[in-house]
Write a protein that holds these residues in place. Sequence first.
Motif, short mmCIF file in Angstrom:
data_model
loop_
_atom_site.label_atom_id
_atom_site.label_comp_id
_atom_site.label_asym_id
_atom_site.label_seq_id
_atom_site.Cartn_x
_atom_site.Cartn_y
_atom_site.Cartn_z
N GLU A 53 -20.08 -1.62 22.52
CA GLU A 53 -19.62 -2.34 23.71
C GLU A 53 -19.99 -1.58 24.99
O GLU A 53 -20.35 -2.18 26.00
N LEU A 54 -19.92 -0.25 24.95
CA LEU A 54 -20.26 0.55 26.13
C LEU A 54 -21.75 0.47 26.44
O LEU A 54 -22.14 0.40 27.62
N TRP A 55 -22.59 0.47 25.39
CA TRP A 55 -24.03 0.29 25.65
C TRP A 55 -24.28 -1.07 26.28
O TRP A 55 -25.08 -1.21 27.22
N ALA A 56 -23.61 -2.10 25.78
CA ALA A 56 -23.78 -3.43 26.34
C ALA A 56 -23.32 -3.49 27.79
O ALA A 56 -23.87 -4.26 28.59
N ALA A 57 -22.33 -2.68 28.15
CA ALA A 57 -21.81 -2.68 29.52
C ALA A 57 -22.68 -1.87 30.47
O ALA A 57 -22.44 -1.91 31.68
N GLY A 58 -23.68 -1.14 29.94
CA GLY A 58 -24.60 -0.45 30.82
C GLY A 58 -24.45 1.05 30.90
O GLY A 58 -24.94 1.66 31.84
N THR A 59 -23.79 1.67 29.92
CA THR A 59 -23.69 3.12 29.97
C THR A 59 -25.07 3.77 29.92
O THR A 59 -25.99 3.24 29.30
N VAL A 60 -25.21 4.92 30.59
CA VAL A 60 -26.47 5.66 30.54
C VAL A 60 -26.36 6.87 29.63
O VAL A 60 -27.28 7.67 29.53
N GLY A 61 -25.23 7.02 28.95
CA GLY A 61 -25.08 8.13 28.02
C GLY A 61 -23.68 8.19 27.45
O GLY A 61 -22.72 7.88 28.14
N ILE A 62 -23.58 8.57 26.20
CA ILE A 62 -22.29 8.65 25.52
C ILE A 62 -22.22 9.96 24.74
O ILE A 62 -23.20 10.36 24.08
N GLU A 63 -21.09 10.63 24.82
CA GLU A 63 -20.82 11.81 23.99
C GLU A 63 -19.48 11.58 23.29
O GLU A 63 -18.52 11.13 23.93
N SER A 64 -19.42 11.86 22.01
CA SER A 64 -18.19 11.63 21.28
C SER A 64 -17.86 12.83 20.40
O SER A 64 -18.76 13.56 19.97
N ARG A 65 -16.59 13.03 20.15
CA ARG A 65 -16.12 14.08 19.24
C ARG A 65 -14.84 13.58 18.61
O ARG A 65 -14.27 12.58 19.04
N GLU A 66 -14.38 14.27 17.59
CA GLU A 66 -13.19 13.85 16.87
C GLU A 66 -12.12 14.91 16.94
O GLU A 66 -12.40 16.11 16.91
N ASP A 67 -10.89 14.46 17.06
CA ASP A 67 -9.71 15.32 17.03
C ASP A 67 -8.78 14.73 15.98
O ASP A 67 -7.94 13.89 16.28
N GLY A 68 -8.97 15.15 14.73
CA GLY A 68 -8.24 14.53 13.64
C GLY A 68 -8.70 13.11 13.44
O GLY A 68 -9.88 12.83 13.32
N ALA A 69 -7.73 12.17 13.45
CA ALA A 69 -8.07 10.76 13.26
C ALA A 69 -8.43 10.08 14.58
O ALA A 69 -8.74 8.89 14.59
N VAL A 70 -8.38 10.84 15.68
CA VAL A 70 -8.63 10.27 17.00
C VAL A 70 -10.05 10.61 17.45
O VAL A 70 -10.48 11.76 17.34
N ALA A 71 -10.77 9.61 17.94
CA ALA A 71 -12.10 9.83 18.51
C ALA A 71 -11.97 9.92 20.03
O ALA A 71 -11.24 9.15 20.65
N ILE A 72 -12.66 10.88 20.61
CA ILE A 72 -12.70 11.04 22.06
C ILE A 72 -14.12 10.73 22.50
O ILE A 72 -15.08 11.39 22.11
N VAL A 73 -14.25 9.69 23.31
CA VAL A 73 -15.55 9.20 23.74
C VAL A 73 -15.67 9.36 25.24
O VAL A 73 -14.78 8.91 25.98
N GLU A 74 -16.74 9.99 25.70
CA GLU A 74 -17.04 10.07 27.12
C GLU A 74 -18.29 9.24 27.39
O GLU A 74 -19.32 9.44 26.74
N ALA A 75 -18.17 8.30 28.32
CA ALA A 75 -19.28 7.41 28.66
C ALA A 75 -19.64 7.58 30.12
O ALA A 75 -18.77 7.53 30.99
N TRP A 76 -20.93 7.78 30.40
CA TRP A 76 -21.43 7.94 31.76
C TRP A 76 -21.98 6.61 32.26
O TRP A 76 -22.72 5.91 31.54
#
Length: 295
Positions: free
Chosen positions: A35-58
């Motif tokens: 969905e973020l790529w479709a919205a026009g992000t120019v970059g994504i970084e993701s990591r996991e903290d247990g069962a939770v995903a942390i996503v940073e979108a530029w």
Amino acid sequence: GRLTHPLRSPQMPPNVHDVLELRLPGAAQELLTAELWAAGTVGIESREDGAVAIVEAWFEAPAPSGLLDPDAPLYHRLGAELAAVRRLGGDDWMRSYREFARPFPVGRGFLVDPREPGAGPAAEPPAGRRLLLLPARQAFGVGSHESTRLAVELLEEAPLAGAAVLDLGAGTGILALVALACGARRAGAGETGPVATFVAGENRRRNGLAPELVAGSLDTLSPAARFDVAVANLIPAYLLPELPGLVSRLRPAGLLLLSGLLEAQWEEVDGRCGELGLDACQRRGDGEWAAGGWR
């Protein structure tokens, strides 16, 4: 693949980005990323903290207003929380990535170097691999994403010797470059985004391969233009409206290669291809991503 760019305010200086930090269940991470790529992000970084995903979108500032709303329907649907928004300006936000990036293999026959030209010693590809110089820029597809890797693998398996190939939504131009390196007679790289078209032009020069770059939609091509192989690394939101026109550009018995699909989207895309007279002839997967070929 294609990367679109939201309009920047005329008062907004260049290289200013809004960074959205999102937290959500790990199982929903791939759907949010699409969905973020479709919205026009120019970059994504993701990591996991247990069962939770942390996503940073530029996003090129300003980010789409709908994504700045903590109560956005998308966030509710995926169980996501907009944890923070920060604005970065004045620097090339991809500089740190290029500084620490290292060449990596893609497919059976390629080694991609995403570094800035002159950064470190020249990469030496092992026997059987061709070096592609693709500095990370604001265009999608240096080969690190699963969907790009799948598309490269499909092209390596396709009968490309002497073929005319069309890459729709070319991004960096990697798929057109791969097609030519695999023996295609010619390769057209179509991209609606002006930034991506410029990046693809630079990559053409760097790699000594000459795909024909087209800035515009399929309608920009000559009405008589036909191709033996067409490839598109696009999420279905972008792909499906273009699919009839893309299929119409195939020669009889031509091969359509599609990537950028989540496994859950395969049946929808396969069904639409069937309506257009094509049958699936191959399918590949990488995690939650799928790609395949139709004739």
